[in-house]
Design a protein around this motif. Structure first.
Motif, PDB file in Angstrom:
ATOM      1  N   LEU A  22       1.002  -1.251  -0.138  1.00 55.41           N
ATOM      2  CA  LEU A  22       0.159  -0.049   0.103  1.00 55.41           C
ATOM      3  C   LEU A  22       0.916   1.109   0.094  1.00 55.41           C
ATOM      4  CD1 LEU A  22      -2.565   1.443   0.233  1.00 55.41           C
ATOM      5  CD2 LEU A  22      -2.447   1.384   2.736  1.00 55.41           C
ATOM      6  N   CYS A  23       0.489   1.982  -0.797  1.00 57.88           N
ATOM      7  CA  CYS A  23       1.247   3.293  -1.114  1.00 57.88           C
ATOM      8  C   CYS A  23       0.133   4.527  -0.835  1.00 57.88           C
ATOM      9  CB  CYS A  23       2.111   3.690  -2.343  1.00 57.88           C
ATOM     10  SG  CYS A  23       2.558   5.077  -2.701  1.00 57.88           S
ATOM     11  N   VAL A  24       0.613   5.619  -0.115  1.00 59.63           N
ATOM     12  CA  VAL A  24      -0.233   6.802   0.126  1.00 59.63           C
ATOM     13  C   VAL A  24       0.271   8.057  -0.477  1.00 59.63           C
ATOM     14  CG1 VAL A  24      -1.913   8.080   1.625  1.00 59.63           C
ATOM     15  CG2 VAL A  24      -1.603   5.622   2.089  1.00 59.63           C
ATOM     16  N   HIS A  25      -0.657   8.709  -1.073  1.00 58.96           N
ATOM     17  CA  HIS A  25       0.133   9.994  -1.753  1.00 58.96           C
ATOM     18  C   HIS A  25       0.087  11.191  -0.619  1.00 58.96           C
ATOM     19  CE1 HIS A  25      -0.233   9.325  -6.332  1.00 58.96           C
ATOM     20  NE2 HIS A  25      -0.120   8.282  -5.766  1.00 58.96           N
ATOM     21  N   THR A  26       1.027  11.910  -0.489  1.00 65.21           N
ATOM     22  CA  THR A  26       1.045  13.033   0.178  1.00 65.21           C
ATOM     23  C   THR A  26      -0.200  14.066   0.145  1.00 65.21           C
ATOM     24  OG1 THR A  26       2.422  14.433  -1.123  1.00 65.21           O
ATOM     25  CG2 THR A  26       3.372  12.959   0.517  1.00 65.21           C
ATOM     26  N   ILE A  27      -0.632  14.061  -1.041  1.00 62.86           N
ATOM     27  CA  ILE A  27      -1.975  14.924  -1.363  1.00 62.86           C
ATOM     28  C   ILE A  27      -3.085  14.224  -0.688  1.00 62.86           C
ATOM     29  CG2 ILE A  27      -2.751  13.867  -3.412  1.00 62.86           C
ATOM     30  CD1 ILE A  27      -2.435  17.509  -2.795  1.00 62.86           C
ATOM     31  N   THR A  28      -3.080  12.914  -0.564  1.00 65.51           N
ATOM     32  CA  THR A  28      -4.284  12.233   0.091  1.00 65.51           C
ATOM     33  C   THR A  28      -4.565  12.830   1.674  1.00 65.51           C
ATOM     34  OG1 THR A  28      -4.006  10.285  -1.351  1.00 65.51           O
ATOM     35  CG2 THR A  28      -5.174   9.945   0.885  1.00 65.51           C
ATOM     36  N   THR A  29      -3.510  12.933   2.177  1.00 67.78           N
ATOM     37  CA  THR A  29      -3.582  13.418   3.541  1.00 67.78           C
ATOM     38  C   THR A  29      -2.947  14.894   3.632  1.00 67.78           C
ATOM     39  OG1 THR A  29      -1.286  12.248   4.038  1.00 67.78           O
ATOM     40  CG2 THR A  29      -3.586  11.317   4.714  1.00 67.78           C
ATOM     41  N   LYS A  30      -3.441  15.679   2.523  1.00 68.70           N
ATOM     42  CA  LYS A  30      -2.906  17.104   2.418  1.00 68.70           C
ATOM     43  C   LYS A  30      -2.518  17.881   3.711  1.00 68.70           C
ATOM     44  CE  LYS A  30      -5.338  20.273   0.301  1.00 68.70           C
ATOM     45  NZ  LYS A  30      -6.028  21.213  -0.743  1.00 68.70           N
ATOM     46  N   PRO A  31      -3.507  17.675   4.822  1.00 62.80           N
ATOM     47  CA  PRO A  31      -3.078  18.706   5.986  1.00 62.80           C
ATOM     48  C   PRO A  31      -1.921  18.387   6.760  1.00 62.80           C
ATOM     49  CG  PRO A  31      -5.656  18.001   5.903  1.00 62.80           C
ATOM     50  CD  PRO A  31      -4.832  17.148   4.803  1.00 62.80           C
ATOM     51  N   TRP A  32      -1.343  16.874   6.609  1.00 66.76           N
ATOM     52  CA  TRP A  32      -0.164  16.525   7.138  1.00 66.76           C
ATOM     53  C   TRP A  32       1.018  17.413   6.533  1.00 66.76           C
ATOM     54  CZ3 TRP A  32      -1.482  11.022   8.297  1.00 66.76           C
ATOM     55  CH2 TRP A  32      -2.394  10.849   9.434  1.00 66.76           C
ATOM     56  N   PRO A  33       1.823  17.601   7.022  1.00 62.34           N
ATOM     57  CA  PRO A  33       3.220  18.039   6.386  1.00 62.34           C
ATOM     58  C   PRO A  33       3.780  16.532   6.288  1.00 62.34           C
ATOM     59  CG  PRO A  33       3.470  18.525   8.915  1.00 62.34           C
ATOM     60  CD  PRO A  33       1.985  18.326   8.594  1.00 62.34           C
ATOM     61  N   ILE A  34       4.732  16.645   5.226  1.00 64.49           N
ATOM     62  CA  ILE A  34       5.469  15.334   4.866  1.00 64.49           C
ATOM     63  C   ILE A  34       5.997  14.600   6.062  1.00 64.49           C
ATOM     64  CG2 ILE A  34       7.615  16.478   4.053  1.00 64.49           C
ATOM     65  CD1 ILE A  34       7.311  14.334   1.688  1.00 64.49           C
ATOM     66  N   GLU A  35       6.544  15.330   6.871  1.00 64.88           N
ATOM     67  CA  GLU A  35       7.148  14.495   7.921  1.00 64.88           C
ATOM     68  C   GLU A  35       6.437  13.858   8.832  1.00 64.88           C
ATOM     69  OE1 GLU A  35       9.356  18.097   6.660  1.00 64.88           O
ATOM     70  OE2 GLU A  35       7.737  17.951   7.288  1.00 64.88           O
ATOM     71  N   GLU A  36       5.288  14.387   9.063  1.00 65.03           N
ATOM     72  CA  GLU A  36       4.063  13.882   9.911  1.00 65.03           C
ATOM     73  C   GLU A  36       3.601  12.758   9.189  1.00 65.03           C
ATOM     74  OE1 GLU A  36       0.531  14.437  12.865  1.00 65.03           O
ATOM     75  OE2 GLU A  36       1.271  16.295  11.779  1.00 65.03           O
ATOM     76  N   ALA A  37       3.201  12.701   7.930  1.00 66.93           N
ATOM     77  CA  ALA A  37       2.566  11.913   6.976  1.00 66.93           C
ATOM     78  C   ALA A  37       3.682  10.673   6.937  1.00 66.93           C
ATOM     79  CB  ALA A  37       2.321  12.555   5.530  1.00 66.93           C
ATOM     80  N   ALA A  38       4.765  10.847   6.782  1.00 65.96           N
ATOM     81  CA  ALA A  38       5.988   9.546   6.756  1.00 65.96           C
ATOM     82  C   ALA A  38       5.917   9.077   8.171  1.00 65.96           C
ATOM     83  CB  ALA A  38       7.067  10.160   6.511  1.00 65.96           C
ATOM     84  N   ARG A  39       5.847   9.598   9.196  1.00 66.76           N
ATOM     85  CA  ARG A  39       5.667   8.971  10.529  1.00 66.76           C
ATOM     86  C   ARG A  39       4.526   8.111  10.595  1.00 66.76           C
ATOM     87  NH1 ARG A  39       3.491  10.365  15.370  1.00 66.76           N
ATOM     88  NH2 ARG A  39       3.150  12.482  14.827  1.00 66.76           N
ATOM     89  N   ARG A  40       3.401   8.680  10.230  1.00 62.84           N
ATOM     90  CA  ARG A  40       2.088   7.901  10.463  1.00 62.84           C
ATOM     91  C   ARG A  40       1.802   6.890   9.442  1.00 62.84           C
ATOM     92  NH1 ARG A  40      -1.701  10.005  14.532  1.00 62.84           N
ATOM     93  NH2 ARG A  40      -1.223  12.244  14.718  1.00 62.84           N
ATOM     94  N   PHE A  41       2.507   7.033   8.468  1.00 64.79           N
ATOM     95  CA  PHE A  41       2.246   5.995   7.134  1.00 64.79           C
ATOM     96  C   PHE A  41       3.116   4.822   7.712  1.00 64.79           C
ATOM     97  CE2 PHE A  41       1.541   8.859   3.388  1.00 64.79           C
ATOM     98  CZ  PHE A  41       0.299   9.230   4.016  1.00 64.79           C
ATOM     99  N   SER A  42       4.384   5.137   8.421  1.00 61.75           N
ATOM    100  CA  SER A  42       5.319   4.064   8.590  1.00 61.75           C
ATOM    101  C   SER A  42       4.919   3.298   9.809  1.00 61.75           C
ATOM    102  CB  SER A  42       6.747   4.577   8.976  1.00 61.75           C
ATOM    103  OG  SER A  42       7.516   3.728   9.572  1.00 61.75           O
ATOM    104  N   ALA A  43       4.195   4.039  10.886  1.00 62.57           N
ATOM    105  CA  ALA A  43       3.764   3.569  12.150  1.00 62.57           C
ATOM    106  C   ALA A  43       2.620   2.469  11.929  1.00 62.57           C
ATOM    107  CB  ALA A  43       3.458   4.766  13.171  1.00 62.57           C
TER     108      ALA A  43
END
Length: 287
Positions: A22-43
């Protein structure tokens, strides 16, 4: 095509699947900055991330790429390049230059692929816009090849033919990729844009024969749709047979990621952590 034999993965029960593809685009969770998106996706156990160029604004791109890899995320692609057509030659050159910058950004990030939203100009014919798209990709191609970055032509739904893309069917995208005749040029299949096409299975099979299926994007088509750009649905929320299309894709030998690309004013206004849980559920149970 016999779907029962198309892919062992496609027929797995949700409990037998995981989120590693599964891959998620950063635009999908646009309110998150990329750093938070990465942390959340990985976790969450998500395996991949596709980065939109706006998410890189003001950042050291190489450091951001390393941050993503440190989170054990595969950088699947960079979005987006394209928008080649213009009635004026100067405008076409601006687009070519911007696409070369996108190649440089992808290289710095460590992204192996750029997805091209090819563009259109309502001031000229679709055939002229298509010619300019092919010429534009050809002009960028040597730079992309030197950087080791592939280019994926993404056909968009015909409702976007006026200004967002003159490439509206997978047939057209395949024709253009074949005409450019480079292992660095292929196509991206997005179910939101292509689910309606009666030739879709045949054209996906054609991709497999050519070895040019580079990306697979998923979401759903809601009925009624309140906004044709920013009201995409979660998988299982609409009328697209995503699992069937994924079977066709995997029957080509495609082993890449299913990339969730959702533009949604509704979901962007919600708690993004809860939205991410819905994404995972939709992927596991409806794709």
């Amino acid at each position: 095509m016999n779907l029962s034999n198309s892919s062992e993965t496609s027929n797995r029960e949700p409990s037998e699947r995981n989120l590693s593809k599964l891959c998620v685009h950063t635009i999908t969770t646009k309110p998150w900055p990329i750093e938070e998106a990465a942390r959340r996706f990985s976790a969450s156990g998500i395996g991949g991330i596709t980065v939109w160029r706006d998410a890189l604004a003001g950042r050291d791109i190489r450091q951001t790429g390393q941050l993503l890899r440190d989170q054990n995320l595969s950088i699947v692609s960079l979005c987006r390049g394209g928008f080649f057509p213009h009635t004026e030659a100067a405008g076409r050159q601006v687009a070519i230059d911007d696409n070369k910058r996108a190649v440089d950004e992808a290289f710095a990030l460590g992204a192996p692929l750029i997805v091209l939203v090819c563009g259109a100009d309502p001031g000229q014919s679709l055939s002229e816009s298509r010619k300019q798209i092919q010429d534009g990709i050809a002009a960028v191609l040597p730079h992309a090849e030197a950087a080791g970055v592939k280019l994926a032509i993404e056909p968009l739904h015909p409702m976007y033919a006026d200004s967002r893309s003159a490439i509206n069917t997978l047939y057209q995208a395949n024709d253009m990729a074949e005409a450019l005749h480079s292992p660095w040029v292929g196509v991206a299949v997005d179910v939101y844009h292509l689910w309606w096409d009666p030739t879709l299975e045949r054209e996906i099979t054609r991709c497999g024969k050519n070895g040019n299926l580079f990306a697979f994007h998923i979401c759903d088509w809601k009925t009624p749709t309140t906004d044709f750009l920013n009201d995409r649905g979660l998988m299982g929320e609409g009328c697209i047979n995503i699992r069937q299309i994924r079977g066709w894709v995997e029957a080509t030998g495609f082993t890449g990621f299913s990339e969730v690309e959702i533009f949604s004013n509704r979901y962007w206004s919600e708690d993004q952590a809860l939205f991410l849980e819905k994404i995972k559920h939709g992927y596991l149970h409806h794709s």
